[in-house]
Enzyme design. Structure first.
Site, short mmCIF file in Angstrom:
data_model
loop_
_atom_site.label_atom_id
_atom_site.label_comp_id
_atom_site.label_asym_id
_atom_site.label_seq_id
_atom_site.Cartn_x
_atom_site.Cartn_y
_atom_site.Cartn_z
N HIS A 22 0.86 -1.19 0.00
CA HIS A 22 0.00 0.00 0.00
C HIS A 22 0.89 1.23 0.00
CE1 HIS A 22 -3.80 2.21 0.79
NE2 HIS A 22 -2.96 3.09 1.32
N CYS A 23 0.75 2.07 -1.02
CA CYS A 23 1.61 3.25 -1.17
C CYS A 23 0.88 4.48 -0.64
CB CYS A 23 2.00 3.44 -2.63
SG CYS A 23 3.09 4.86 -2.90
N PRO A 24 1.35 5.10 0.43
CA PRO A 24 0.67 6.31 0.93
C PRO A 24 0.79 7.48 -0.03
CG PRO A 24 2.73 5.94 2.11
CD PRO A 24 2.52 4.74 1.25
#
Length: 358
Positions: free
Chosen positions: A187-189
């Site tokens: 999951h890439c912020p």
């Protein structure tokens, strides 16, 4: 799991004692009972800690995961809440660099560079900009892919304990998105989105384009950066700087420092993902494959990644290259083509012998 034979009796006796005999002595010798809620919480915490010593599956990894669970939960919560802030931060920082380039550097390029160098900077700079904007937009707005929730005939390897739906191979549950993701990488912020089957190519292409753009600005502005630092640090200026000159030097320093830092940090991440792509695995699978390799080595066996088709074919599958022209139309130019397969089954990729010369 083999519990201690006396474990249930010991736990019951201990809870009875700890919930009824918690007293503290004051200065007058009188006893004051702690509140019931405090005694219950303390008993529960002691029970959780002591229970780690009464099963055969406890090891350092279990203890470490238990200790880090509150931290992981807090990071997931902040990432979920601040996802839009990270996206706005990327847009704002990139926009400020573009303002410096167009307002400060571009006029100087037209005045000092030869026509051939001007053509090179204009062509490469705008190609790089288009690649960054296109792939970042697609990476943030393309769904990573979700497993079907309705009954179907697709094969699956397990059932998600949180979603309570079948999980196909390479599917993992994202605690931030609170759903399962097909071929989940992480999951890439900075995208406020998961990186999965349908947007992983956009994510990687954005990382490559942004790294190249930062390296380009860092190398091109190195001499200007050194001159600006010398001018700003010099105590004597004849004549003194005007406001425009001071803003010019500070803009050059800001651009060079920011692009150099991003080039180093994002460049390392890009190289790491390139290695993973060459091996035919994701970030999560890298960890799982290492554990499986160690486990099978203890039994005298060798683990082989079933999704590794060979270094060259791994890149073709990842980039969606099926013929020679695709290296230009799908790799060097913006392309919205979908990846091979649906991430539910993994035996449909066009891995053929005639693909090797491409």
């Amino acid at each position: 799991m083999r519990p201690c034979p006396t474990f249930p009796l010991m736990r019951w006796l201990w809870l009875c004692v700890c919930t009824r005999q918690w007293h503290c002595s004051n200065s007058n010798g009188n006893n004051c009972r702690l509140p019931l809620c405090v005694r219950q919480i303390w008993a529960y915490l002691r029970l959780m800690v002591d229970s780690l010593y009464y099963n055969s599956l406890t090891n350092s990894d279990v203890v470490m995961d238990s200790l880090l669970e509150p931290i992981i939960w807090m990071v997931d919560l902040l990432t979920r809440r601040l996802g839009a802030v990270f996206v706005c931060l990327v847009v704002i920082l990139t926009s400020t660099i573009l303002v410096v380039v167009y307002v400060v550097l571009l006029p100087m390029i037209f005045d000092t560079y030869s026509p051939s160098w001007i053509a090179w900077h204009i062509t490469y700079g705008h190609w790089n900009l288009v690649m960054i904007v296109f792939h970042y937009y697609k990476a943030t707005n393309t769904t990573p892919g979700y497993p079907p929730t309705m009954k179907n005939d697709s094969p699956f390897v397990s059932v998600c304990k949180k979603c309570v739906i079948p999980k196909p191979a390479r599917t993992h549950h994202c605690a931030i998105c609170n759903t399962c993701i097909l071929k989940m990488d992480h999951h890439c912020p900075w995208l406020n989105n998961c990186v999965g089957h349908f947007n992983q190519r956009y994510f990687f292409s954005f990382c490559v384009a942004m790294t190249l753009g930062c390296i380009y600005c860092s190398i091109s502005g190195r001499n200007l950066f050194l001159d600006a630092c010398s001018a700003v640090q010099s105590p004597y200026q004849t004549p003194p700087f005007t406001f425009r000159d001071e803003m010019f030097h500070k803009s050059i320093i800001y651009m060079w420092v920011l692009t150099s830092m991003v080039a180093v940090s994002l460049g390392g991440l890009t190289i790491w993902h390139a290695v993973l792509i060459s091996r035919g695995e994701t970030s999560i699978e890298r960890h799982l494959n290492n554990k499986e390799t160690k486990r099978m080595r203890k039994h005298g066996k060798v683990y082989k990644n079933p999704f590794n088709y060979g270094r060259l074919n791994n890149w073709k599958v990842f980039l969606g290259v099926a013929k020679k022209s695709h290296w230009l139309t799908r790799v060097l130019l913006p392309s919205g083509h979908v990846p091979f397969g649906n991430s539910l089954t993994w035996d449909i990729y066009p891995i053929r012998k005639d693909m090797m010369p491409i």
